[in-house]
Every structure is written in structure tokens, then in C-alpha cells.
Design a protein around this motif. Structure first.
Motif, PDB file in Angstrom:
ATOM      1  N   ARG A 179      32.383  32.605  53.385  1.00 57.22           N
ATOM      2  CA  ARG A 179      31.281  33.275  52.677  1.00 57.22           C
ATOM      3  C   ARG A 179      31.660  33.510  51.216  1.00 57.22           C
ATOM      4  N   GLU A 180      32.890  33.921  50.970  1.00 59.28           N
ATOM      5  CA  GLU A 180      33.340  34.124  49.595  1.00 59.28           C
ATOM      6  C   GLU A 180      33.329  32.811  48.811  1.00 59.28           C
ATOM      7  N   PHE A 181      33.762  31.742  49.461  1.00 61.17           N
ATOM      8  CA  PHE A 181      33.757  30.428  48.808  1.00 61.17           C
ATOM      9  C   PHE A 181      32.331  30.043  48.424  1.00 61.17           C
ATOM     10  N   PHE A 232      37.132  34.444  39.499  1.00 64.46           N
ATOM     11  CA  PHE A 232      37.140  35.095  40.813  1.00 64.46           C
ATOM     12  C   PHE A 232      38.572  35.330  41.300  1.00 64.46           C
ATOM     13  N   ARG A 233      39.437  34.375  41.026  1.00 64.14           N
ATOM     14  CA  ARG A 233      40.843  34.523  41.433  1.00 64.14           C
ATOM     15  C   ARG A 233      41.471  35.720  40.724  1.00 64.14           C
ATOM     16  N   LYS A 234      41.183  35.874  39.450  1.00 66.51           N
ATOM     17  CA  LYS A 234      41.721  37.008  38.688  1.00 66.51           C
ATOM     18  C   LYS A 234      41.211  38.329  39.254  1.00 66.51           C
ATOM     19  N   LEU A 235      39.944  38.366  39.633  1.00 68.51           N
ATOM     20  CA  LEU A 235      39.384  39.595  40.201  1.00 68.51           C
ATOM     21  C   LEU A 235      40.011  39.923  41.555  1.00 68.51           C
ATOM     22  N   ARG A 236      40.224  38.894  42.368  1.00 68.00           N
ATOM     23  CA  ARG A 236      40.866  39.137  43.665  1.00 68.00           C
ATOM     24  C   ARG A 236      42.270  39.684  43.474  1.00 68.00           C
ATOM     25  N   GLU A 237      43.003  39.102  42.538  1.00 70.25           N
ATOM     26  CA  GLU A 237      44.365  39.571  42.285  1.00 70.25           C
ATOM     27  C   GLU A 237      44.365  41.001  41.739  1.00 70.25           C
ATOM     28  N   GLY A 238      43.247  41.396  41.114  1.00 72.55           N
ATOM     29  CA  GLY A 238      43.135  42.755  40.597  1.00 72.55           C
ATOM     30  C   GLY A 238      42.592  43.742  41.619  1.00 72.55           C
ATOM     31  N   GLY A 239      42.384  43.265  42.842  1.00 71.72           N
ATOM     32  CA  GLY A 239      41.945  44.157  43.910  1.00 71.72           C
ATOM     33  C   GLY A 239      40.448  44.270  44.098  1.00 71.72           C
ATOM     34  N   LYS A 240      39.658  43.447  43.394  1.00 69.08           N
ATOM     35  CA  LYS A 240      38.207  43.491  43.560  1.00 69.08           C
ATOM     36  C   LYS A 240      37.790  42.466  44.606  1.00 69.08           C
ATOM     37  N   ALA A 241      37.289  42.964  45.725  1.00 67.48           N
ATOM     38  CA  ALA A 241      36.953  42.089  46.843  1.00 67.48           C
ATOM     39  C   ALA A 241      35.462  42.138  47.141  1.00 67.48           C
ATOM     40  N   PHE A 242      34.996  41.165  47.934  1.00 65.94           N
ATOM     41  CA  PHE A 242      33.599  41.093  48.336  1.00 65.94           C
ATOM     42  C   PHE A 242      33.332  42.018  49.515  1.00 65.94           C
ATOM     43  N   ALA A 254      32.747  38.646  37.407  1.00 67.49           N
ATOM     44  CA  ALA A 254      33.203  37.252  37.283  1.00 67.49           C
ATOM     45  C   ALA A 254      32.461  36.529  36.170  1.00 67.49           C
ATOM     46  N   LEU A 255      31.181  36.800  36.033  1.00 65.03           N
ATOM     47  CA  LEU A 255      30.405  36.186  34.950  1.00 65.03           C
ATOM     48  C   LEU A 255      30.920  36.649  33.592  1.00 65.03           C
ATOM     49  N   ARG A 256      31.210  37.925  33.486  1.00 65.26           N
ATOM     50  CA  ARG A 256      31.725  38.445  32.217  1.00 65.26           C
ATOM     51  C   ARG A 256      33.067  37.801  31.877  1.00 65.26           C
ATOM     52  N   GLU A 257      33.928  37.682  32.876  1.00 60.71           N
ATOM     53  CA  GLU A 257      35.225  37.048  32.666  1.00 60.71           C
ATOM     54  C   GLU A 257      35.055  35.578  32.286  1.00 60.71           C
ATOM     55  N   THR A 258      34.134  34.893  32.938  1.00 59.73           N
ATOM     56  CA  THR A 258      33.878  33.482  32.645  1.00 59.73           C
ATOM     57  C   THR A 258      33.418  33.301  31.201  1.00 59.73           C
TER      58      THR A 258
END
Length: 267
Positions: A179-181, A232-242, A254-258
């Protein structure tokens, strides 16, 4: 020009950090229907001029540096910077939230709401294409806009890519990883399709031939996918999950980071 899906801000609309405060708050959960994106500042005049020039140079030469510069100007000049760009992509985050809710409900074996076409009992025994069509219709109904058509195509692209990555995946019972993918790939495809609607014609027109033009567009799409995946990988590593109810918020981040990455290449 402002895209048709963006509401004009009222005269008293706050600007700067106050205007983005709403983006940083989480709602009670992701709704099944896509809400109206928040109001954003008006777009600057002649905003695509430098973008089209850079993308035209990329199309004719294949210089990937020009491609990155084009995306940088797309974020900086076309949308007024990464923060505003992420806000203008608000419908992407909202649709991602609706998609996440739909996939979660299917995995739980429960309809999103009474009478929903995504009732697992109604979809049992249906073909993969029929299930994909049902998801698209439930998450992003037709409303006659190019925006909706782009998002509908992005949902289908994401589901198709999911089945390529996970050939044995069951659309009625996707795992959390699957689902995350799907959400990640939807986000990437939606960003690219909007980019294509905005300025993709510059690549088609300046490429030496049709075949080269299609190859250049694929390069642009792959660049978007790589950048979104890294976000998304950076957010996951920072502890932000779905987690439940936070899909839209995570996608906004993720959009802001992109777009931060894109804007970093502006000259």
C-alpha cells in the motif's frame, strides 16, 4: 495563469508561514472523497518562459543538466518556490489520502462506506482490470477536468507498477508495504502528469523526432520517480510513517521535500 483546480485566495488570505499552517495539521482522517485544495497565491506572469527554454535545450541535446534546471525553474518560477508548489499540489495529497483509505478498507475486507463500489464482497471474483477500474472510480471520479484525468491515470499507473513490482499481490488484500509503494508511485506519477500538462509540450516540440521526444519524457518521468522515492525514504528514516489518517499529511511533506530538491537546481 492559475490551474483550474486552484481556488483564488480571498483578499484577506494570510501569506508566508501563516498561510501554510493548515498544511502542517492533521485531520481526523483521510476522507474517501477528495476535498477542495486550499487557496494559494496567484501565479506569476510569464512563469513558464525559463522553464520551457531549459526543457527545450534538454529535448534537443539530451543534456540531463538542462533537465534538472528545467525542473528547478518549474518549482521556483512556475510555482513560486517549493512551499507554494507543494500547496498547489494539494489535490495530489488529498487524492493520495483517499487512495490510502480505499486500499486500507479493501485490505480490511470492509467497504469505505455503505453501498460503496469498493465493497470486497462485490469485487470478489472480478478481474484485476475491473478491480483497478473500481478503485479509480471510487477514489477520483470523473469531473471533466484535465486534473482529474491526470490523477485517474496516475492511480492506474501506480497500481500497474505495483503488480509489476509484486506479481503475486492481491489488490483486495495488499500488505502495508504494498500500500505504501502504491501511494508513493501514485504521488510520483501525479507530479509528472501535472508537469507534462504544464510544460511537457516544450519537450515534444523541441525533440529532434517523435521517438526521441518520448525517450526524453521518460527520462523526465524517471527523474520525478527517483526524486519522490528519495523524499519518501527520507521521511521514513525520520520516523514519519503512513499511519491511519496521516497519508495526506505524509504526502504533503514528501511533495515539499521533492520540490525543495527541484528548486535546488534552479539557476
Amino acid at each position: 495563469m492559475v490551474p483550474s483546480w486552484v481556488d483564488n485566495p480571498p483578499p484577506e488570505a494570510p501569506q508566508g508561514d501563516d498561510a501554510t499552517a493548515q498544511d502542517d495539521t492533521d485531520g481526523e482522517g483521510d476522507a474517501a472523497k477528495v476535498p477542495t485544495p486550499p487557496a494559494v497565491p496567484l501565479a506569476p506572469d510569464r512563469r513558464w518562459l525559463g522553464v520551457r527554454r531549459s526543457l527545450g535545450d534538454f529535448a534537443s541535446s539530451g543534456d540531463t543538466g538542462k533537465l534538472r534546471t528545467g525542473f528547478g525553474r518549474y518549482a521556483r518560477d512556475g510555482y513560486g518556490g517549493s512551499r507554494t508548489a507543494a500547496r498547489r499540489m494539494g489535490s495530489t495529497a488529498a487524492t493520495a489520502g483517499a487512495l490510502g483509505s480505499a486500499l486500507d478498507a479493501l485490505a480490511a475486507g470492509q467497504p469505505i462506506e455503505p453501498g460503496s463500489p469498493l465493497d470486497p464482497a462485490l469485487l470478489a471474483g472480478r478481474s484485476v482490470d475491473e478491480i483497478m477500474d473500481a478503485v479509480v472510480e471510487a477514489v477520483r471520479p470523473v469531473d471533466g477536468t484535465q486534473d482529474a484525468e491526470a490523477s485517474r491515470a496516475a492511480i492506474r499507473d501506480a497500481l500497474a507498477e505495483l503488480l509489476t513490482r509484486f506479481p503475486n499481490a492481491d489488490l483486495l488484500g495488499l500488505t502495508p508495504e504494498q500500500r505504501e509503494f502504491t501511494i508513493e508511485r501514485f504521488t510520483a506519477h501525479d507530479v509528472f502528469r501535472r508537469f507534462d500538462l504544464d510544460v511537457g509540450q516544450s519537450i515534444r516540440e523541441k525533440a529532434p523526432n517523435v521517438t526521441t521526444g518520448l525517450a526524453r519524457l521518460k527520462q523526465a518521468r524517471d527523474y520525478v520517480k527517483e526524486t519522490v522515492a528519495a523524499a519518501f525514504r527520507k521521511l521514513r528514516e525520520g520516523g514519519k510513517a503512513f499511519t491511519a489518517g496521516r497519508v495526506s499529511a505524509v504526502v504533503r511533506d514528501a511533495l515539499r521535500e521533492t520540490f525543495d530538491v527541484f528548486e535546488g537546481y534552479a539557476e
